[in-house]
Design an enzyme around this catalytic site. Structure first.
Site, PDB file in Angstrom:
ATOM      1  N   ASN A   1      -3.180   6.250  -0.559  1.00 30.29           N
ATOM      2  CA  ASN A   1      -2.895   6.501   0.888  1.00 30.29           C
ATOM      3  C   ASN A   1      -2.315   7.878   1.045  1.00 30.29           C
ATOM      4  O   ASN A   1      -2.138   8.391   2.057  1.00 30.29           O
ATOM      5  CB  ASN A   1      -1.949   5.067   1.442  1.00 30.29           C
ATOM      6  CG  ASN A   1      -2.716   4.224   1.408  1.00 30.29           C
ATOM      7  OD1 ASN A   1      -3.751   4.578   2.352  1.00 30.29           O
ATOM      8  ND2 ASN A   1      -2.434   2.557   1.274  1.00 30.29           N
TER       9      ASN A   1
ATOM     10  N   GLU B   1      -5.682  -0.281  -7.324  1.00 32.22           N
ATOM     11  CA  GLU B   1      -4.318   0.398  -7.933  1.00 32.22           C
ATOM     12  C   GLU B   1      -3.447  -0.039  -8.813  1.00 32.22           C
ATOM     13  O   GLU B   1      -2.808  -0.645  -7.630  1.00 32.22           O
ATOM     14  CB  GLU B   1      -4.703   1.412  -6.546  1.00 32.22           C
ATOM     15  CG  GLU B   1      -3.438   2.266  -6.378  1.00 32.22           C
ATOM     16  CD  GLU B   1      -3.376   3.079  -5.439  1.00 32.22           C
ATOM     17  OE1 GLU B   1      -2.797   4.397  -5.091  1.00 32.22           O
ATOM     18  OE2 GLU B   1      -3.182   2.482  -4.203  1.00 32.22           O
TER      19      GLU B   1
ATOM     20  N   HIS C   1      -2.244  -3.085  -5.941  1.00 31.48           N
ATOM     21  CA  HIS C   1      -2.965  -2.741  -4.820  1.00 31.48           C
ATOM     22  C   HIS C   1      -4.331  -2.789  -4.498  1.00 31.48           C
ATOM     23  O   HIS C   1      -4.967  -2.694  -5.076  1.00 31.48           O
ATOM     24  CB  HIS C   1      -2.340  -1.616  -4.684  1.00 31.48           C
ATOM     25  CG  HIS C   1      -3.209  -1.105  -3.050  1.00 31.48           C
ATOM     26  ND1 HIS C   1      -2.977   0.346  -2.706  1.00 31.48           N
ATOM     27  CD2 HIS C   1      -3.008  -2.056  -1.896  1.00 31.48           C
ATOM     28  CE1 HIS C   1      -3.594   0.538  -1.462  1.00 31.48           C
ATOM     29  NE2 HIS C   1      -4.007  -0.715  -0.805  1.00 31.48           N
TER      30      HIS C   1
ATOM     31  N   SER D   1       0.789  -0.988   0.121  1.00 34.47           N
ATOM     32  CA  SER D   1      -0.013   0.196  -0.071  1.00 34.47           C
ATOM     33  C   SER D   1       0.326   1.472   0.414  1.00 34.47           C
ATOM     34  O   SER D   1       0.326   2.140  -0.256  1.00 34.47           O
ATOM     35  CB  SER D   1      -0.979   0.061   1.427  1.00 34.47           C
ATOM     36  OG  SER D   1      -0.088  -0.395   2.309  1.00 34.47           O
TER      37      SER D   1
END
Length: 297
Positions: free
Chosen positions: A191, A153, A141, A120
């Protein structure tokens, strides 16, 4: 690129969810973990989640049984990756562990196979640098819970080959997911945006601006978020949030990414959220479910 065999490294929450989705879509999945107890737990979780899909009419009982039959487990990497066209690493979000794993995978996985990481926040370019196939290393991800969340992702490292990226885009679509491609910078997109928001919510609590319930309610009702940032942090894992913030802070060198001292203290004290039974909320098991009780911080 035709794929039939996929290996998943790590049988935790993300690993079992990724295995679930691949097996449900007809892939032969080797689920690998050093801990047999964790593998048994993962299979039980997958079966339980498939039962939910059957109950909701999403899949048939026959489809459930076929999905479970598509999964085999291994406690060693070498045997578990011999037939893999794709390996998805979903181990702990720790760079040393991931680098060691990818060195091993590069040795045992067929030379034409793609190596993907579910990281992540950790650099795909850095992970790829310990292999002899950096062009075949990519980020994949998934979001938690994997069987439900649509986003994947996809992170291209510096050397990721366009054909590899296109293969993973097509594969994600085949899994019923929506792929979004980003480049390899700290935190990627999900993130890089989410963690500063969570960190600011923790700072707001730390500075006494509002309590836990008020912060989460304001973000749910005022910003239409399905879950408040503090509760979301508990579900992600406060240790994971801290790790990602440290990657952002170190990688981008900007003090705005510095983790809140309250977050650091809570992780040090072992208050990690749902996984430990207590974070910003206290979680107690009742009739197989998690009841939410506001804690005082």
């Amino acid at each position: 690129m035709f794929m039939e065999h996929v290996s998943i490294i790590g049988a935790g929450t993300m690993g079992n969810g990724i295995a679930h989705v691949f097996a449900l879509n007809g892939f032969k999945v080797a689920l690998i973990d050093v801990n047999q107890t964790q593998l048994d737990k993962a299979l039980a979780t997958i079966a339980k989640n498939l039962d939910r899909q059957v109950a909701k009419g999403i899949i048939t009982e026959e489809k459930k049984m076929g999905t479970l039959q598509n999964i085999i487990t291994h406690t060693g990497i070498e045997k578990g990756v011999q037939e893999a066209a794709l390996v998805v690493e979903a181990a702990t979000e720790n760079i040393a562990i991931k680098l060691q794993l990818f060195q091993q995978l590069d040795t045992f996985v067929p030379a034409n196979a793609i190596l993907a990481s579910n990281t992540s926040s950790i650099s795909i370019t850095k992970i790829a640098s310990v292999t002899k196939r950096p062009g075949k290393v990519i980020g994949m991800h998934f979001m938690n819970p994997v069987p439900v969340m649509k986003l994947v992702e996809i992170i291209n490292g510096y050397d990721t080959h366009p054909d590899v990226s296109n293969t993973i885009i097509a594969l994600s679509t085949q899994l019923g997911k929506t792929p979004c491609v980003v480049n390899d910078y700290p935190g990627f997109i999900a993130n890089r945006i989410l963690m500063p928001m969570i960190n600011e919510a923790i700072y707001s609590l730390y500075e006494g601006v509002a309590d836990v319930e008020a912060i989460d309610t304001i973000m749910k009702l005022g910003m239409a978020h399905p879950m408040g940032p503090l509760q979301l942090a508990d579900f992600i894992g406060l240790d994971v949030c801290l790790s990602i913030l440290e990657v952002l802070h170190k990688g981008l060198g900007n003090p705005k990414y510095a983790p809140c001292p309250l977050l650091i203290n809570m992780v040090t004290a072992g208050k990690l959220g749902v996984k430990s039974g207590e974070g910003f909320y206290v979680y107690t098991a009742t009739a197989g479910n998690k009841d939410l009780v506001v804690s005082n911080h």
